[in-house]
Each structure stands twice: as structure tokens, then as C-alpha cells.
Design a protein around this motif. Sequence first.
Motif, PDB file in Angstrom:
ATOM      1  N   VAL A 141       1.507   4.705   3.084  1.00  0.00           N
ATOM      2  CA  VAL A 141       1.698   3.379   2.486  1.00  0.00           C
ATOM      3  C   VAL A 141       0.691   2.390   3.063  1.00  0.00           C
ATOM      4  CG1 VAL A 141       3.317   1.443   2.325  1.00  0.00           C
ATOM      5  CG2 VAL A 141       4.119   3.774   1.964  1.00  0.00           C
ATOM      6  N   GLY A 142       0.328   2.635   4.315  1.00  0.00           N
ATOM      7  CA  GLY A 142      -0.606   1.742   4.994  1.00  0.00           C
ATOM      8  C   GLY A 142      -2.015   1.782   4.430  1.00  0.00           C
ATOM      9  N   SER A 143      -2.257   2.653   3.455  1.00  0.00           N
ATOM     10  CA  SER A 143      -3.587   2.681   2.841  1.00  0.00           C
ATOM     11  C   SER A 143      -3.895   1.376   2.123  1.00  0.00           C
ATOM     12  CB  SER A 143      -3.683   3.831   1.831  1.00  0.00           C
ATOM     13  OG  SER A 143      -3.526   5.063   2.498  1.00  0.00           O
ATOM     14  N   LEU A 144      -2.825   0.696   1.729  1.00  0.00           N
ATOM     15  CA  LEU A 144      -3.008  -0.601   1.092  1.00  0.00           C
ATOM     16  C   LEU A 144      -2.398  -1.677   1.976  1.00  0.00           C
ATOM     17  CD1 LEU A 144      -2.030   0.197  -2.621  1.00  0.00           C
ATOM     18  CD2 LEU A 144      -4.333  -0.076  -1.682  1.00  0.00           C
ATOM     19  N   PRO A 145      -2.999  -2.856   1.967  1.00  0.00           N
ATOM     20  CA  PRO A 145      -2.431  -3.959   2.758  1.00  0.00           C
ATOM     21  C   PRO A 145      -1.006  -4.269   2.298  1.00  0.00           C
ATOM     22  CG  PRO A 145      -4.602  -4.542   1.903  1.00  0.00           C
ATOM     23  CD  PRO A 145      -4.215  -3.247   1.266  1.00  0.00           C
ATOM     24  N   GLN A 146      -0.186  -4.682   3.215  1.00  0.00           N
ATOM     25  CA  GLN A 146       1.202  -4.968   2.881  1.00  0.00           C
ATOM     26  C   GLN A 146       1.302  -6.025   1.789  1.00  0.00           C
ATOM     27  OE1 GLN A 146       3.602  -6.112   6.229  1.00  0.00           O
ATOM     28  NE2 GLN A 146       5.495  -5.507   5.213  1.00  0.00           N
ATOM     29  N   ALA A 147       0.448  -7.022   1.892  1.00  0.00           N
ATOM     30  CA  ALA A 147       0.487  -8.108   0.908  1.00  0.00           C
ATOM     31  C   ALA A 147       0.177  -7.591  -0.491  1.00  0.00           C
ATOM     32  CB  ALA A 147      -0.515  -9.200   1.293  1.00  0.00           C
ATOM     33  N   LEU A 148      -0.650  -6.568  -0.551  1.00  0.00           N
ATOM     34  CA  LEU A 148      -1.015  -6.032  -1.857  1.00  0.00           C
ATOM     35  C   LEU A 148       0.166  -5.274  -2.481  1.00  0.00           C
ATOM     36  CD1 LEU A 148      -3.284  -5.933  -3.875  1.00  0.00           C
ATOM     37  CD2 LEU A 148      -4.154  -3.876  -2.771  1.00  0.00           C
ATOM     38  N   TRP A 149       0.944  -4.609  -1.648  1.00  0.00           N
ATOM     39  CA  TRP A 149       2.158  -3.954  -2.159  1.00  0.00           C
ATOM     40  C   TRP A 149       3.099  -5.005  -2.745  1.00  0.00           C
ATOM     41  CZ3 TRP A 149       2.410   0.823  -3.464  1.00  0.00           C
ATOM     42  CH2 TRP A 149       1.727   1.802  -2.749  1.00  0.00           C
ATOM     43  N   SER A 150       3.237  -6.094  -2.037  1.00  0.00           N
ATOM     44  CA  SER A 150       4.094  -7.173  -2.539  1.00  0.00           C
ATOM     45  C   SER A 150       3.554  -7.710  -3.849  1.00  0.00           C
ATOM     46  CB  SER A 150       4.167  -8.316  -1.527  1.00  0.00           C
ATOM     47  OG  SER A 150       4.563  -7.835  -0.277  1.00  0.00           O
ATOM     48  N   GLU A 151       2.254  -7.862  -3.892  1.00  0.00           N
ATOM     49  CA  GLU A 151       1.645  -8.391  -5.104  1.00  0.00           C
ATOM     50  C   GLU A 151       1.850  -7.434  -6.273  1.00  0.00           C
ATOM     51  OE1 GLU A 151      -2.507  -9.428  -4.639  1.00  0.00           O
ATOM     52  OE2 GLU A 151      -2.675  -9.832  -6.791  1.00  0.00           O
ATOM     53  N   MET A 152       1.742  -6.148  -5.995  1.00  0.00           N
ATOM     54  CA  MET A 152       1.962  -5.158  -7.053  1.00  0.00           C
ATOM     55  C   MET A 152       3.392  -5.237  -7.574  1.00  0.00           C
ATOM     56  SD  MET A 152       0.434  -1.358  -6.931  1.00  0.00           S
ATOM     57  CE  MET A 152       0.057  -1.109  -5.217  1.00  0.00           C
ATOM     58  N   ALA A 153       4.316  -5.341  -6.661  1.00  0.00           N
ATOM     59  CA  ALA A 153       5.725  -5.426  -7.067  1.00  0.00           C
ATOM     60  C   ALA A 153       5.963  -6.671  -7.910  1.00  0.00           C
ATOM     61  CB  ALA A 153       6.621  -5.433  -5.834  1.00  0.00           C
ATOM     62  N   ALA A 154       5.395  -7.767  -7.461  1.00  0.00           N
ATOM     63  CA  ALA A 154       5.549  -9.018  -8.210  1.00  0.00           C
ATOM     64  C   ALA A 154       4.876  -8.904  -9.573  1.00  0.00           C
ATOM     65  CB  ALA A 154       4.932 -10.170  -7.412  1.00  0.00           C
ATOM     66  N   THR A 155       3.737  -8.200  -9.607  1.00  0.00           N
ATOM     67  CA  THR A 155       3.013  -8.032 -10.860  1.00  0.00           C
ATOM     68  C   THR A 155       3.816  -7.226 -11.869  1.00  0.00           C
ATOM     69  OG1 THR A 155       0.872  -8.160  -9.765  1.00  0.00           O
ATOM     70  CG2 THR A 155       0.932  -7.060 -11.902  1.00  0.00           C
ATOM     71  N   PHE A 156       4.414  -6.157 -11.409  1.00  0.00           N
ATOM     72  CA  PHE A 156       5.234  -5.348 -12.331  1.00  0.00           C
ATOM     73  C   PHE A 156       6.391  -6.172 -12.873  1.00  0.00           C
ATOM     74  CE2 PHE A 156       4.414  -0.806 -13.025  1.00  0.00           C
ATOM     75  CZ  PHE A 156       3.202  -0.701 -12.375  1.00  0.00           C
ATOM     76  N   GLN A 157       7.012  -6.929 -11.972  1.00  0.00           N
ATOM     77  CA  GLN A 157       8.123  -7.770 -12.417  1.00  0.00           C
ATOM     78  C   GLN A 157       7.627  -8.791 -13.451  1.00  0.00           C
ATOM     79  OE1 GLN A 157      11.447  -7.747 -11.758  1.00  0.00           O
ATOM     80  NE2 GLN A 157      11.704  -9.524 -13.089  1.00  0.00           N
ATOM     81  N   THR A 158       6.546  -9.439 -13.125  1.00  0.00           N
ATOM     82  CA  THR A 158       6.031 -10.483 -14.005  1.00  0.00           C
ATOM     83  C   THR A 158       5.587  -9.939 -15.346  1.00  0.00           C
ATOM     84  OG1 THR A 158       5.284 -11.781 -12.119  1.00  0.00           O
ATOM     85  CG2 THR A 158       4.270 -12.278 -14.250  1.00  0.00           C
ATOM     86  N   TRP A 159       4.792  -8.889 -15.295  1.00  0.00           N
ATOM     87  CA  TRP A 159       4.184  -8.416 -16.547  1.00  0.00           C
ATOM     88  C   TRP A 159       5.115  -7.525 -17.348  1.00  0.00           C
ATOM     89  CZ3 TRP A 159      -0.262 -10.109 -18.764  1.00  0.00           C
ATOM     90  CH2 TRP A 159      -1.005 -11.005 -17.993  1.00  0.00           C
ATOM     91  N   LEU A 160       5.680  -6.554 -16.697  1.00  0.00           N
ATOM     92  CA  LEU A 160       6.511  -5.604 -17.436  1.00  0.00           C
ATOM     93  C   LEU A 160       7.803  -6.258 -17.919  1.00  0.00           C
ATOM     94  CD1 LEU A 160       5.904  -2.677 -18.081  1.00  0.00           C
ATOM     95  CD2 LEU A 160       7.245  -1.993 -16.092  1.00  0.00           C
ATOM     96  N   ALA A 187      -1.317   0.631  10.301  1.00  0.00           N
ATOM     97  CA  ALA A 187      -1.904   0.804   8.978  1.00  0.00           C
ATOM     98  C   ALA A 187      -3.424   0.778   9.030  1.00  0.00           C
ATOM     99  CB  ALA A 187      -1.408  -0.287   8.043  1.00  0.00           C
ATOM    100  N   ALA A 188      -4.001   1.774   8.335  1.00  0.00           N
ATOM    101  CA  ALA A 188      -5.461   1.786   8.185  1.00  0.00           C
ATOM    102  C   ALA A 188      -5.763   1.705   6.698  1.00  0.00           C
ATOM    103  CB  ALA A 188      -6.044   3.065   8.783  1.00  0.00           C
ATOM    104  N   ASN A 189      -6.191   0.554   6.253  1.00  0.00           N
ATOM    105  CA  ASN A 189      -6.394   0.340   4.820  1.00  0.00           C
ATOM    106  C   ASN A 189      -7.543   1.174   4.270  1.00  0.00           C
ATOM    107  OD1 ASN A 189      -5.547  -3.207   4.878  1.00  0.00           O
ATOM    108  ND2 ASN A 189      -4.304  -1.379   5.045  1.00  0.00           N
ATOM    109  N   ASP A 190      -7.325   1.647   3.079  1.00  0.00           N
ATOM    110  CA  ASP A 190      -8.373   2.349   2.341  1.00  0.00           C
ATOM    111  C   ASP A 190      -9.094   1.302   1.492  1.00  0.00           C
ATOM    112  OD1 ASP A 190      -9.813   3.634   0.329  1.00  0.00           O
ATOM    113  OD2 ASP A 190      -8.462   5.356   0.292  1.00  0.00           O
ATOM    114  N   ALA A 191     -10.305   0.995   1.895  1.00  0.00           N
ATOM    115  CA  ALA A 191     -11.026  -0.108   1.251  1.00  0.00           C
ATOM    116  C   ALA A 191     -11.253   0.135  -0.230  1.00  0.00           C
ATOM    117  CB  ALA A 191     -12.362  -0.333   1.957  1.00  0.00           C
ATOM    118  N   ALA A 192     -11.634   1.359  -0.578  1.00  0.00           N
ATOM    119  CA  ALA A 192     -11.934   1.657  -1.981  1.00  0.00           C
ATOM    120  C   ALA A 192     -10.691   1.535  -2.840  1.00  0.00           C
ATOM    121  CB  ALA A 192     -12.520   3.070  -2.091  1.00  0.00           C
TER     122      ALA A 192
END
Length: 471
Positions: free
Chosen positions: A385-404, A334-339
Amino acid sequence: MCGPTVSGESHLGHARPYITFDVIYRYLMHLGYKVRYVRNITDAGHFEEEGREAEDKISKKAILEKLEPMELVQKYTNLFHWAMEQFNTISPTIEPTATGHIVEQIGMIQKIIEAGYGYEVNGSVYFDVKKYAASHDYGKLSGRVIDDLLETTRELEGQEEKRDRADFALWKNAAPEHIMRWQSPWGEGFPGWHIECSAMATKYLGAQFDIHGGGMDLLFPHHESEIAQSTICNHTAPVRYWIHNNMITINGRKMGKSYNNVIKLTELFSGDHPLLEKGVHPMTVRFFILQTHYRSTLDFSNDALVAAEKGLKRLWDAFDNLKKIQGESYPADAANDAALTEKVQKLLAELPEYMNDDFGTARVLANLFELVPVINGAKDKNFPVGSLPQALWSEMAATFQTWLVDILGFRSVTEADHAKLQGVMQLLIDIRKEAKGRKDFALSDKIRNQLTALGISLKDEKGGEMSWTIE
RNA sequence: GGUCCUGUGGCCGAGUGGCUAGGCAGAGCUCUGCAAAAGCUCGUACAGCGGUUCGAAUCCGCUCGGGACCUCCA
């Protein structure tokens, strides 16, 4: 908060406060607060209409429908609960009824009389607003000027018992034809409109509680009077924060019986109403309401509802896609896209900020929408998918669950979660993949077209995978 | 009449004194056996007139329009 008056069916306008406060309730619990959510049922027909004879809506309707008043109350209470379930609102922790608290209401009225702020006339008891205003700020909530209220020259019938026009009823003497009536120190009668809220709130939340909600149209006189009554009884302002939601309008006009523009919730869901082009799913209504700040008016239209329906679907589909991405293996190189990473992190971090700022659900939804292209883009392999850190994908998933799901309270609109249907769909997808493999487009199109006719859309994706959704 | 709110691009709507809200619809492109999705790009909006300010859709005033409450109302 002020709950429904169960003398009739709830309409679209009623949906707003209950959905709004459901989200507030959910959010407070999400923050870790222990919340006691009290929402009363107004099931006593104590409606006094100024200028007319004191009228009991529930008794009147009961005669009309040839039902016992309590049969009527039960019917509409059940219907209300059913609608609340459709909206996926969480039940309050206490849902007291006005008729179940006559004793408390009488007790409160007695205290007000003893304190010198209530007076009895012909079996009715009124609150002395003028006396109250001499030492308290009557009108501080609604911005009303007491002198204006007192000096209004308008003459109304049925007012002669009151010492002053601004006074309001605490207890009304029941005329012989009244069905709903209770024994009291002042004879048989029924409680005034404002006292039930004060009595029940005091009983279950104490002399002072944190938040009181309701529609803006209750600001005056209902909430203003509640403050006056409770202040006299409990020697303290009853409420720390008032939250009032604005109205839902049709063609710019408030939805209400007197305007003859009411869409009942059963009509809304079924589409059986001249103003409706089709039925509206309860989750669409929920989304429609939360896409606007609760203090703004919200204008109803078919187009706005269709837009809400499509918007919610887009968001929910992205949530599904996000789960699929989660299920995939994360690339080792994975090579993360910083921006992009920074952008996503910012969008996620802003959610609580917006919500903390007067429950900005509209802005929360806007941020979630901004995450949609990121999710779909990764799913479609427009970028790795590697454009974003793996942990951030998890966080996004958790965020959708939590908020939505947890906070905004959405749930799936379709039956797509049923395990058996998923099995059947997998079978059809396998058959279609085989057909496509041997370029049998006639069969593959047949499968897809017939599913479409059934309301299930099948989509070919890059890499030969297929996905489906129920329209 | 009194009190208060409000006027944002085709529609719905968010909004802080200076930075693209977002959704829907529309246009173009990409991907694709076809289709549907999806992705990318695009409109450059803040009722009108003044004022404050280096700068205002955002503050102030006026004008016009819409609405709520003052009666039951979510």
C-alpha cells in the motif's frame, strides 16, 4: 428539458435523456452552480399529426382503457417517477405540467397574434412560418432550409386551414368528441404541441436561459418552432445552449413505436420481453448509457448489457476494496513508487478535463477502470500500500465517491449494505474460518457452496481473510 | 428526393493529425486445500480507393454500407 409525454409507459429509449441530463445536473451542482432544473410533463393530448385528423393521444388512450384522462395521466406519471427513482435520478426542481399552464399558453399565443405572426382559422391558431422566416433564421438549429420546407409539393390532408404547409398549430379547435378541452378566446380547444415548452420555460426560466435539452428527434420541428415562438414573444433567442442526446437503437434502428421495437422499462427490469435474455438492473442501464458519449447512437444488445453489468460490478467492487484499504493502517516505512504515483495522479486529474469537454462520461469511466488494477493489486498485496502516498489513497477514495456516486449517480446494486445481513455474514465467515483452521474442508465448502446457491459468493483471500459479494 | 450524422480489433464502444482508450468475451501465466475473485501478459483494429502532409483511423474527394430528421417521437 423536454420531459415525458404521459400517454403511455416509458421505454428504454426514454431512459437516455433523463439519465444523461441527470448527470449534467449533478455535475453542474458539483461545480458549484445553482441550478434550476425544469422538466415538464406533457399531459395534454394536443398531438396534431400531419396528414391525419388532429388526434388526441391521451383522450384516445383514456377511452381505450376506460379511464378519465387525468387518471391515465396520473398512472403514467407515477410510473415514470418510479422508473426515474430506479435509475437514481434526482428530481427536477420544477416539474410543471402542460395542463397546469393553459393560461400561460393562451397568453403567449395572444402575444404572437398581436405581433402579427399568428392567425386564426375556424377556432384554430397557426404560426406564420413564412413571415417569421422573412426576418428570422427559421432552421438555424436544425439546418433546415426554409425554401425547401415551403416548396415541398407533397399534398397532405387536413392542411387546408394553414396558409402554408410549414406553418404549425399554436391552438387547435376541439372536435366534439374531444375529452380534453379548454376555453380560449378562439373557442374550446387545446394547445399546440410546441407552445407548452415555450410557455413553461419562459415562466420559470425567463426569456432567455442557459441550457435546453432533449432527444435529437425533437430538433425539428419541435425545438425549431419553440425558438420561433419564444423569439416573437420575448424578443430574444430563448436558449443559449442546446444539448441533444442521440438515440438508442436496436439492430441499428431507432427504438420507437412506429418501428415496433420498443422495450418498456418495466419489461427491461423484469426481462419479460422476447428480445431480452434476462432482466436488467437499472444501474446496469445507467452504466450502459454513460459508457457512450451522449451524442453517439447507442446500440442495444443482450451482450452489450451483460458486458455493462460485469463492468459496473468490477468498478463497484474496486470501490469497496478501496474503502477497505482506507481502513487499514498505512505503513510507517512506505517507499513510494514514483511512476505509479504519477500515473494515478494523472488519471485523477484528467477526470474533470474529460467531463468539461462536452460531458465525456465514457472517458471518465475509462480512467476509473484504469485505477481498478491499482486498487485490487494493493488489496491483494501484489505490491505494498505504501507504494502510493497516503494522501493519494485518500484522494482516490474521495474521487470514487465524488465521481461514481455523486456525479455519475451510481448506487449499490445489491443489499450488501444492510447491517443485519453483514452481521449474519460475519458470523458465517467466523465459523468457516474456524472450520478451515482445523482443516474441516467439508464444512467450509458446505458454507461456501450453499451461499453460492443463494447468490452470495464468498472468496478466500490472501492472509486468511474472506470477503463476500452478492451476485 | 432534400438536410445531416455515421462505418474502429469476436462484441460494445472512446478518441487527439505523430504517443497502449476502456469494458466484455477469448488464450497463457501467478496466487490458491479446492473454488471464485484478483494480478500480469497477449490480439496490434480503424469500410474501400485516391489525395493533402515529413506523418492520418483522425483533414479533403469519390465509392460502397448503415442511420436520423423532413409526420408523432427521447
